[in-house]
Design an enzyme around this catalytic site. Structure first.
Site: not given
Length: 213
Positions: A46, A50, A134
């Protein structure tokens, strides 16, 4: 499972005990990092959206390391989902959930792990057909105790707790029947990418793979 096969969220979760949560600031680090994880037996990667370089990093991994399954984290909008798919991402992870993000991931054929922290959010995601979720931020939002409490009313939901997970507390989460894997940033210590110590990443991956689900 080859690079042309569509993934399901459950396949993403079942591949290893942990999904590494990766923040990359330099495209040059993307390929060696992905190869280091593969050497340690972890394929689901993943890469969080960001940093300005995140999409280019996803594209580089998808192109140069096709045996890895690169995904995009911090997917917050339909445009994030489409950009991730265009870059070659195979799955998406979001910090929360909206129907718009869910539909965008379906349209882009991205497996999605939506983020939830409350019962209402679980119900909203489940209504839209998402039952692999999640739990974020896991430790801050109630940790193992919250997951145990959810096991009754949400007996058909599987979780990937992320946020505050470490090599030390991961086994406590993985021991729960409704937890398939965890998400963790500990596999990529901040100084590792800068120093190019890819061997350490492989060692951490191997150590993590040894955790029992």
């Amino acid at each position: 499972m080859n690079a042309n096969t569509s993934l399901t969220a459950l396949q993403v979760m079942q591949d290893a005990p942990v999904i590494p949560v990766i923040v990359l600031n330099d495209v040059a680090h993307a390929v060696p990092l992905a190869r280091a994880f593969l050497a340690g037996g972890i394929r689901m990667l993943e890469v969080t959206l960001r940093t300005p370089q995140a999409l280019a990093c996803i594209e580089a991994i998808a192109r140069e390391v096709p045996e890895a399954m690169v995904g995009a984290g911090t997917v917050r909008s339909a445009s994030d989902a489409q950009a991730a798919a265009n870059a070659g991402a195979r799955f998406a992870v979001s910090p929360g959930y909206t129907s718009a993000v869910g539909q965008a991931c379906r349209d882009a054929k991205l497996a999605l792990l939506p983020g939830v922290a409350t019962g209402s959010e679980i119900m909203r995601a489940s209504e839209d057909g998402f039952t692999e979720l999640k739990f974020f931020p896991a430790v801050q939002a109630g940790g193992v105790g919250m997951l145990k409490a959810w096991g009754g009313p949400f007996f058909d939901v599987k979780f990937c707790p992320t946020g505050g997970i470490t090599l030390q507390n991961a086994p406590d989460f993985l021991a729960l029947p409704n937890v398939v894997c965890v998400g963790g940033s500990w596999l990529v210590p901040a100084q590792v990418a800068e120093s190019g110590d890819w061997g350490r990443v492989t060692r951490l991956a191997l150590e993590t793979k040894a955790l029992h689900q």
